[in-house]
Scaffold this active site. Structure first.
Site, mmCIF file in Angstrom:
data_model
loop_
_atom_site.group_PDB
_atom_site.id
_atom_site.type_symbol
_atom_site.label_atom_id
_atom_site.label_comp_id
_atom_site.label_asym_id
_atom_site.label_seq_id
_atom_site.Cartn_x
_atom_site.Cartn_y
_atom_site.Cartn_z
ATOM 1 N NE ARG A 549 -2.525 -0.560 3.579
ATOM 2 C CZ ARG A 549 -3.223 0.064 4.532
ATOM 3 N NH1 ARG A 549 -4.432 0.540 4.256
ATOM 4 N NH2 ARG A 549 -2.695 0.245 5.726
ATOM 5 C CB SER A 610 6.548 -6.400 6.952
ATOM 6 O OG SER A 610 5.763 -5.229 6.936
ATOM 7 C CG ASP A 664 4.762 -5.978 9.671
ATOM 8 O OD1 ASP A 664 4.174 -6.844 9.009
ATOM 9 O OD2 ASP A 664 5.706 -6.224 10.440
#
Ligand code: 0WK
Ligand code: BGC
Ligand code: BGC
Length: 924
Positions: A549, A610, A664
């Site tokens: 995203r 992440s 993350d």
């Protein structure tokens, strides 16, 4: 037609006029007898009423709206299919209740499709009346004693004796080997049994007997045994009809019509228990004074009214009551009765059968009546035969009407007008009274002429049928044992979880001290959670989860507004070159900026990356190794912020200010910390899994300073890579690890996260199929395909709102040929795998919060954990199991789990905002 009874009776029996017989015409007697027998005539209309009303009562009970005690019960029997004929093996069968005051033990050998039919060996044992009316334990001890007496007498191998229990009373079954007695019928009235599981009572008695170890694997109603015992060649029989001491029928109903069952496919055998049919409306007109008298004197007045008009236990008594009545009226035996005639139960089924049988001849009737102490007049024998015929004929007709109701039900449930069906019949009334069947057949043809019904007498009273069901139950029980053995390693107990917690705490301490540990405990240079003073517009990237995203995050006094766009990272990019991957990332940013009208603006950017990175600063992160299916080349060991900046550099058009790189877990903690300052732990359970938390800086050996806090990215996905989880690792975990792109790595992650749970389940299903436990042992190509069983299937299959039928739908979409038992087993496999994952995750969180509590020397700790990740959010039970495990293992920590709404992109922007604020303060 209405008077079919009277005419038939005379024509059928050639009722000679007294003058034709040259006998003094005791016309009064025979008139009296005929007048009395009028009440046993059941007209066609009445038969139709009974058929209709019984059908109505059946459909009500199927729908779960059984109205009254006088309704039929429609009890599901857990027998889902008629015999395949493949059943094999030696089975013990214990029959109790079918034939009244006797029980039978049989040894049945099933030879499968190939073998010829073996005659069962059997032995009958008479049950003493005091045992039929005494304490239940006594009855079951008697049965266990008969079993060992039989086994003593018959030298059979006593290894793994498997027994099928034919228990011919109304029971609520909750499994093939679990059945609760609703109420006794027929001459039984033992105490302490109604409302209890009769299989357990038998198991306890066999244990008390202690002579043989016998495994009771199935309990079956005698009608089911009769139906299942039907010779495969002639059947399959889909209706089982018993008329012995009692009467009842079962048939194969469409499972979807049985409300109590959560099934929409296939058929299930339902025991009608029509003996309890007693709808006054329908039965009232045909119930005679003799029926009421018999009912009043019975063990269960008011109950089993229909049975008391048909069952062999009662027909003799009905005849006796009629004969006693006629004698007292002077119509028989010169108006004399006898003590025997006046005593209950003195006329048995056998007597009536003989007396009614034209072949037996008058002499035999005389003999029976004389044995009852009666002086028999010339016409008495003939008149007594009329009485027997009337009682029998009515019984056969009523039974015919009831069977017609079952056939009408089958027409309805199968939407077939022209029904062709085979009915298995069993019981001494059929065996001893051949015309019973013909009268019944005649009645059925009258009431359901469009049904083509063949009647198949059961060969051995259903013993084989019970053995068939037992064979199926034994197979299912064996499958269940194999399933339990396979899933046992997934069932972690408190000790095992506490051990994982302790091992993790130890690995955390070692990792912080910089010693060898499977937990890298990476400093993130995030020293504080947001304090709400952050402000500004920030770009954020979120890479590493299901979706990539790009976000625009606006932090104002009024809160945080987020605009974001999801972009895909094709597998070829995730596993291509690093340059290709970062160029793809920058392309997405450019696309996003254009769409958001931000082109040319150089907003501070926070990068949620992440993957395990050793951070040297907020904007420096060396990728240690890829995880979760990423494997882009030339990235490991590189500073990914540099790789991003180089990609930005290659794309002239873009000006970006990469301020921070965060994991993350950190982004999630910060994002939730913005709402709840007690949020000091970040947890991800999605494609991968990991956690971070606020550690005391003094405990972080690799970072200078010993006051304040530092957020530590634990990278707990790698926990156990040193083999410390070896005891919990199953062969299925090993299969999944071997097939992954990073074997030997991310052990903890591969037991917990979404990328792997579906694969673990698939490997277990393959194993169970190879054992023949699932899918009839048929390995399907689909199931051999990697990643075909998505982890989201676990969440769907385990959702409480999903009936078994939907479970089946998901699995059938996978091209798996399954039965309802298969669907149930797949559900249990999913539950075992997700439960272990949640508990391990809970043990990890317990280790973290206990560490924080100990760090701060607190008796009690109140802390919040920010959580994100598809598995945690979508799985119906995962989050609850994690919280329960944390409560169990860290009782001194009050832990609140906050599901992150905006993902870690917001957290990355907040970290960036804090960094910008601190940078401004440095410049001031
Ligand atoms: C949403 C977060 C993202 C994280 C993801 C994990 O914004 O940073 O990586 O959750 O869950 P997944 O998408 O792997 O299920
Ligand atoms: C029982 C049934 C049984 C029937 C025939 C009835 O009394 O309730 O369960 O099938 O007798 O034995
Ligand atoms: C990565 C972590 C990440 C986790 C959750 C793991 O595979 O190593 O850095 O936090 O997945 O996305």
């Amino acid at each position: 037609m209405d008077s079919i009874g009277a005419v038939g009776l005379q024509q059928r029996e050639g009722f000679p006029s007294c003058s034709q017989k040259g006998l003094p015409c005791p016309s009064d007697s025979s008139e009296l007898v005929l007048e009395c027998l009028q009440q046993f005539k059941v007209t066609q209309t009445q038969l139709q009423q009974i058929q209709t009303s019984l059908l109505g009562s059946m459909e009500q009970a199927l729908g779960g709206q059984a109205s009254s005690a006088s309704a039929v019960r429609m009890l599901p029997t857990y027998v889902g299919s008629t015999p395949h004929g493949t059943e094999q093996g030696d089975f013990l069968v214990l029959e109790l209740g079918a034939t009244g005051a006797s029980l039978r033990v049989l040894w049945v050998t099933l030879m499968g499709t190939e073998g010829h039919r073996m005659e069962p060996r059997s032995q009958e044992f008479v049950i003493p009346p005091e045992v039929m009316l005494g304490p239940g334990q006594q009855l079951f001890d008697f049965a266990a004693h008969c079993l060992s007496e039989f086994l003593d007498a018959f030298p059979v191998s006593t290894q793994d004796l498997q027994l099928g229990f034919s228990f011919s009373f109304p029971c609520h079954q909750t499994g093939l080997d679990r059945s609760t007695l609703i109420s006794w019928t027929k001459g039984f009235r033992c105490s302490g049994v109604e409302g209890h599981d009769v299989v357990q009572l038998l198991r306890d008695a066999i244990k008390r007997q202690g002579a043989y170890s016998i495994d009771v694997v199935a309990v079956v109603n005698d009608t089911v045994g009769t139906m299942m015992g039907c010779e495969p060649g002639v059947g399959p029989c889909e209706v089982g009809l018993v008329v012995d001491t009692g009467t009842n029928a079962c048939y194969m109903e469409e499972a979807r019509h049985v409300a109590v069952l959560d099934e929409d496919r296939g058929r299930v055998c339902v025991s009608v228990e029509w003996g309890s049919f007693g709808d006054d409306e329908a039965l009232g007109p045909v119930l005679t004074t003799f029926d009421h008298a018999l009912d009043q004197e019975s063990l269960n007045p008011g109950a089993q009214r229909f049975e008391k008009m048909i069952g062999g236990l009662y027909l003799g008594e009905l005849v006796r009551l009629v004969l006693a009545h006629l004698a007292q009226q002077g119509a028989l035996f010169g108006g004399c009765t006898s003590p025997a005639l006046l005593s209950r139960g003195s006329i048995l089924l056998e007597h009536v059968t003989e007396m009614e049988d034209p072949l037996a001849g008058a002499a035999r009737v005389h003999a029976i009546l004389q044995d009852l102490g009666l002086s028999v007049g010339t016409s008495d024998a003939e008149l007594v035969r009329y009485v027997c015929t009337a009682v029998f004929t009515r019984a056969a007709r009523l039974c015919g009407a009831a069977l017609a109701a079952v056939l009408s039900r089958l027409q309805h449930s199968r939407e077939q007008q022209m029904l062709q069906i085979a009915v298995a019949t069993g019981g001494r009334v059929f065996e001893q009274h051949p015309s019973f069947l013909s009268i019944l057949q005649e009645t059925v043809m009258l009431l359901v002429p469009e049904c083509d019904v063949s009647f198949i007498p059961s060969v051995d009273g259903g013993g084989r049928g019970v053995a068939m069901v037992t064979a199926v139950a034994a197979r299912l029980a064996a499958h269940r044992r194999l399933l339990e053995e396979t899933l046992a390693p997934f069932r972690l107990n408190r000790e095992q979880l506490a051990a994982v917690q302790a091992q993790m705490q130890e690995a955390m301490a070692k990792g912080l001290r910089g010693e060898a540990s499977s937990l890298r405990m990476l400093p993130t240079y995030v020293r504080a959670t947001p304090d709400g003073s952050e402000r500004g517009d920030f770009l954020a990237l979120d890479l590493g989860g299901t979706n990539f995203r790009v976000l625009l995050v606006r932090v104002t006094a009024g809160g945080v507004q987020i605009t974001s766009q999801v972009y895909s990272i094709p597998e070829c990019v995730a596993q291509g070159s690093g340059q290709q991957l970062f160029d793809h990332i920058v392309d997405c940013i450019v696309d996003f900026q254009q769409k958001q009208g931000l082109s040319g603006q150089s907003l501070p950017l926070g990068f949620t990356f992440s993957f395990p990175c050793r951070q040297l600063g907020l904007d420096q992160g060396i990728l240690l190794n890829w995880t979760k299916g990423f494997n882009a080349s030339d990235c490991e060991g590189q500073d990914v912020v540099c790789l991003l900046r180089e990609a930005i550099g290659r794309k002239q058009a873009v000006k970006l200010n990469v301020v921070a790189i965060v994991n993350d877990t950190v982004g999630t903690m910060m994002s939730c910390g913005y709402e709840d300052p007690r949020c000091e732990v970040g947890l991800i359970v999605g494609t991968g899994t990991n956690a971070c938390y606020m550690e005391e800086l003094r405990n972080v050996a690799s970072v200078a300073g010993d006051s304040g806090h530092m957020c530590i990215n634990m990278e707990w996905g790698a926990f156990g890579d040193d083999g410390s989880l070896g005891l919990l690792r199953t062969c299925f975990d090993a299969n999944v690890d071997q097939a992954s792109i990073n074997p030997g790595k991310q052990s903890f992650e591969k037991m917990i996260s979404g990328m792997y749970l579906g694969e673990i389940v698939r490997h277990i299903l393959l194993h169970l199929t190879s054992l023949g436990v699932l899918f009839r042992g048929q390995q399907t190509q689909r199931l051999q395909t990697r990643d075909i069983f998505k982890t989201k299937f676990l969440s769907e299959i385990e959702s409480d709102s999903l009936a078994l039928r939907q479970v089946r739908a998901i699995l059938e979409d996978l091209g798996l040929p399954l039965t309802s038992d298969d669907a149930l087993m797949v559900l249990e496999v999913c539950q075992a795998v997700s439960q272990r994952a949640a508990q391990l995750c809970g043990a990890g969180v317990a280790a973290v919060v206990e560490k924080i509590r100990e760090n701060r020397g607190l008796e009690e700790l109140t802390v919040s954990v920010g959580v994100d990740g598809t598995l945690y959010k979508l799985h119906p039970h995962f989050s609850g199991l994690v919280a329960a495990t944390v409560r169990e293992l860290a009782p001194r920590c009050a832990v609140t789990f906050l599901q992150s709404e905006d993902g870690s992109g917001k957290g990355a922007a907040l970290v960036t905002a804090v960094a910008c604020r601190l940078a401004q303060m440095d410049h001031v």
